[in-house]
Design an enzyme around this catalytic site. Structure first.
Site, PDB file in Angstrom:
ATOM      1  N   CYS A 148      82.644  32.216  55.870  1.00  0.00           N
ATOM      2  CA  CYS A 148      82.986  31.138  54.947  1.00  0.00           C
ATOM      3  C   CYS A 148      82.399  29.808  55.412  1.00  0.00           C
ATOM      4  CB  CYS A 148      84.497  31.024  54.804  1.00  0.00           C
ATOM      5  SG  CYS A 148      85.346  31.146  56.378  1.00  0.00           S
ATOM      6  N   GLU A 195      78.811  29.814  46.561  1.00  0.00           N
ATOM      7  CA  GLU A 195      78.855  30.557  47.809  1.00  0.00           C
ATOM      8  C   GLU A 195      78.328  31.971  47.571  1.00  0.00           C
ATOM      9  OE1 GLU A 195      82.794  31.342  49.419  1.00  0.00           O
ATOM     10  OE2 GLU A 195      81.992  31.084  51.439  1.00  0.00           O
ATOM     11  N   GLU A 198      92.607  29.059  53.653  1.00  0.00           N
ATOM     12  CA  GLU A 198      91.284  28.886  54.248  1.00  0.00           C
ATOM     13  C   GLU A 198      90.324  29.612  53.320  1.00  0.00           C
ATOM     14  OE1 GLU A 198      88.096  29.249  55.612  1.00  0.00           O
ATOM     15  OE2 GLU A 198      88.765  30.537  57.246  1.00  0.00           O
ATOM     16  N   LYS A 254      98.674  41.669  55.112  1.00  0.00           N
ATOM     17  CA  LYS A 254      97.847  42.619  54.369  1.00  0.00           C
ATOM     18  C   LYS A 254      96.378  42.435  54.733  1.00  0.00           C
ATOM     19  CE  LYS A 254      95.755  42.628  50.375  1.00  0.00           C
ATOM     20  NZ  LYS A 254      94.568  43.481  50.632  1.00  0.00           N
TER      21      LYS A 254
END
Lengths: 324, 476
Positions: B291, B388, B257, B183
């Site tokens: 990331c 983040e 991840e 997806k």
């Protein structure tokens, strides 16, 4: 499991318990006044290289396979669990920073010291498991050999698992495994010595530090092993041993944010609940394998390879440009 | 000296967009059973690009069943050498259609064409080429003499590197004999659908690759589907936790991840010009939607005064604008929702008394844009140092000793990447050894390669993608 508070002197109760080697008091002497009273061991926790009682002051009776009282073990509390994680964390930098050669020598030293206490471990297994002495001897020998096996792995896994990466550019690039950190090891329930050794040795071989939750019903070999660790140059805090109730300690240890990985071998039907708790801080989880409930004989494989090393390793990749 | 640049847009004509895209199941494009579609926008101008089907639970069932059938009847039985040849073929078609893929990625994602053209798409082809060669050599990979595929892999990928994340997921899965249901992200599904066409063009057996488009609900239905053997996810740490929870109690294997808050440590002996370039690349590459971005600059106090003006001078020269322009350095923020998150988190810096700087310039009027931003006077307690942001925002902290640098760098629940800038080799290695992160870039940053394992420590997830290590996640 019966629980008791340690609020009275223990030596009265212990004097009545049968001695470990089964020796009977000499008959010609009045039974109330033995010629010499055997000195029995108080089984405590192993925390930061010392042997404290549970801070809660609680203990629980440990019985042999046929129901005879063997000793009282400390019933570790949540606070003991938290302290052991803090102690393991403190020891991590030093232990993971040791050279692989040095860790190998220390693990080999564990085997040496354990070999010298073979008879004691075997007797304890006979008592705890109700197995024959011949079987017990076999398991003790296998446990000693397991330490030798992992002593040899300490300075080899990095080459086997890591390596140079041929990237498409002017860069030096390599990957090497590093220990994950603080690992909580739920030792197999029915395999108190060889099973425990088989799950603990690979964790510390690579530089992790460990909090062990011993077999609940047969915790004495774990404390006996802790005595070996304490006299084998294993730095304090590298291995910490809790005896007590998995159902009481597990939820705190598995959800603890400063725990990096779990070996769920001895958690039985709580494994799923603990894996779920671990998800909150993305703690690494090694699920119980087919050997987890198989007793000591399930752990006799002499060459488990890297199967119990890699779950508690992280791969670090380092890049650096090449140029003049 | 100021250079004026004439516009140099890459042509869109290489992309033939359809009005609507359906799901790719069992080798065919089929409508979603619910009949629902979402719009995929160009974030640079908010123009509609295409309508994309939203897969529901019934579609997930169909795709998983197709993947299972393909795994058991064709793909799992095929020799590794033949599987590898399909992957080589795919790699070649990606190279042939590389400009089309780069332009489409830029349209759908908003990232500059120079990145999609020179980084994303070449790495995608390289990834397939690399894992193609593994398919008939798995017995030599160190996972036992006869490693077996797991079966069907459920894979969910993010919007920041849409096609590259697809390659990271699909290439190792297919090389090892697994089949996949993937997806793509809700806002960037288009290159995955062109990849589905490439699978057709490569005559890949039906069902080996299935692409389901949709949003979070589709992803949840896929990762929670009982018919898969493996879940691989790249995305936020929050969703990663949910997935880890949902996988508990199943036999599925899991790799994650997740997020990061990478530290970029600049020592006083660093080559300053190179370090400035590296710090800029570290945070402003791909608008900071990375990331492993170096979102925390840790600069040694003794050179901070000299370094920061040079850093700002370099940032002021970054060209923000039309992502299709070949001179553009900073493109559009991927979505309105992400722009809102960046604004919200960066605004906390103002509230917490952090000094905020951006070069003076006008942002385009339509589309989603955020100026490159440097925050100074940041302490470890500030939200912008801990959370983040996933945008072009750099938080600057200082340190005095190497020990302090390492302590501050590691003071985060994440552990994906870190950078070290020093001319002294022993100091570099000392620092790299102590950083608790999966990828350490020393005197460079944001470098990727199919042979190089990538993945995090701690709450940045587990498992590795890339290299020999990347095979492990798909072998039993």
């Amino acid at each position: 499991m019966a629980e008791r508070r340690e609020n009275k002197k223990k030596d009265k109760g212990e004097a009545k318990a049968p001695t470990k080697d089964g020796a009977k008091a000499p008959t010609q002497v009045d039974a109330e006044v033995p010629a010499r009273l055997a000195v029995k061991k108080t089984y405590k926790l192993y925390l930061g290289g010392a042997f404290p009682r549970s801070e809660s002051g609680r203990s629980y009776p440990v019985t042999s396979a046929d129901g005879t009282h063997l000793a009282n073990a400390s019933l570790a509390s949540r606070k003991d669990a938290r302290d052991s994680v803090a102690t393991a964390r403190k020891a991590f930098g030093g232990w993971s920073g040791r050279t692989a050669y040095n860790r190998g020598q220390i693990l080999y030293r564990i085997a040496e010291v354990m070999e010298g206490r073979h008879a004691q471990f075997a007797e304890q297994l006979v008592a705890a498991q109700g197995i024959t002495r011949a079987k017990a001897d076999r398991y003790v020998r296998a446990a000693v050999d397991r330490w030798v096996y992992y002593a040899g792995w300490t300075d080899k896994f990095a080459q086997v698992i890591g390596g140079a990466n041929p990237v498409a550019g002017p860069y030096y690039n390599h990957s090497a495994p590093e220990p994950t950190g603080v690992v909580v090891v739920f030792a197999p329930q029915g395999a108190p010595l060889l099973g425990l050794t088989s799950v603990l040795a690979p964790v510390i071989a690579t530089g992790n530090t460990a909090v062990v939750v011993s077999s609940q019903t047969a915790p004495l070999p774990a404390i006996e092993l802790a005595e070996v660790l304490a006299t084998s140059d294993v730095p304090g805090g590298v291995v910490n041993v809790l005896t007590g109730n998995v159902g009481e300690l597990g939820p705190h240890l598995t959800a603890h944010a400063d725990v990096d990985a779990l070996d769920l071998a001895g958690t039985g039907d709580r494994a799923v609940e603990f894996e779920r708790a671990a998800a909150t801080t993305l703690t690494r989880v090694l699920r119980p394998g087919p050997e987890a409930d198989g007793g000591e004989q399930a752990w006799l494989d002499t060459d488990p390879g890297t199967s119990r090393l890699t779950p508690f390793l992280e791969t670090k990749t380092v890049w650096h440009p090449v140029g003049v | 000296m100021i250079f004026e640049y004439a516009p140099a847009p890459e042509s869109r004509s290489v992309v033939g967009l359809r009005q609507t895209y359906d799901l790719f199941i069992d080798g065919e494009f089929v409508p979603a059973q619910g009949g629902e579609y979402v719009t995929s926008l160009n974030p640079a101008d908010e123009e509609e690009l295409a309508q994309v089907a939203v897969a529901g639970a019934a579609d997930v069932d169909r795709a998983v069943a197709a993947a299972r059938r393909a795994q058991e009847t064709v793909w799992g039985r095929m020799s590794g050498a033949e599987r590898g040849k399909y992957l080589f073929r795919i790699a070649r078609i990606i190279q042939e259609r590389s400009r089309e893929l780069a332009v489409l990625e830029t349209l759908d994602n908003g990232k500059p064409i120079k990145e999609t053209r020179d980084v994303d798409v070449p790495l995608v082809a390289a990834h397939f080429f690399y894992y193609a060669g593994w398919a008939d050599k798995l017995a030599h990979a160190g996972f036992g003499p006869n490693p077996r595929p797991l079966g069907v892999a459920a894979q969910v990928i993010p919007w920041n590197f849409p096609l590259l994340m697809l390659a990271w997921k699909i290439a190792p899965a297919l090389a090892t004999g697994n089949t996949v249901v993937l997806k793509p992200a809700e806002t960037t599904p288009l290159t995955a659908l062109v990849f589905a066409q490439i699978c057709q063009e490569a005559e890949l057996p039906p069902g080996v690759v299935n692409i389901l488009t949709g949003a979070g609900e589709t992803g949840r239905a896929l990762v929670e589907h009982p018919g898969t053997d493996k879940v691989a996810f790249t995305g936020s740490t929050e969703v990663g936790r949910q997935i880890a929870r949902s996988v508990a109690g199943t036999d599925k294997r899991l790799t994650l991840e997740l997020g990061g808050k990478g530290a970029n440590i600049v020592y006083d002996d660093a080559a300053i010009d190179q370090a400035v370039e590296g710090v800029v690349t570290g945070i402003f590459f791909n608008q900071g939607h990375v990331c492993c971005a170096g979102s925390r600059l840790l600069i040694q106090e003794s050179i901070a005064e000299e370094f920061l003006p040079r850093l700002k001078a370099r940032v002021a020269k970054l060209r923000l604008g039309d992502p299709l322009d070949k001179n553009t350095d900073i493109g559009a923020i991927n979505s309105a929702a992400q722009l809102e998150r960046i604004r919200e988190l960066t605004d906390t810096a103002d509230e917490e008394g952090v000094e905020r700087w951006s070069p003076a310039r006008d942002l385009p009027e339509s589309g989603y844009w955020f100026a490159p931003t440097v925050l100074t006077g940041v302490s470890q307690a500030h939200r912008v140092a801990r959370e983040e942001i996933f945008g072009p925002v750099l938080s600057v902290l200082t340190f005095r000793t190497p020990e302090e640098a390492v302590t501050k760098a590691n003071n985060t629940p994440y552990g994906l990447s870190a950078g070290v800038w020093t001319e002294k080799g022993s100091r570099m290695l000392w620092t790299a050894e102590r950083l608790r992160a999966g990828v350490i870039w020393s005197n460079t940053f944001n470098k990727f390669d199919p042979t190089s394992p990538f993945g995090g420590y701690k709450e940045s997830g587990y498992g590795r993608e890339g290299g020999r290590h990347g095979l492990e996640a798909y072998l039993g």
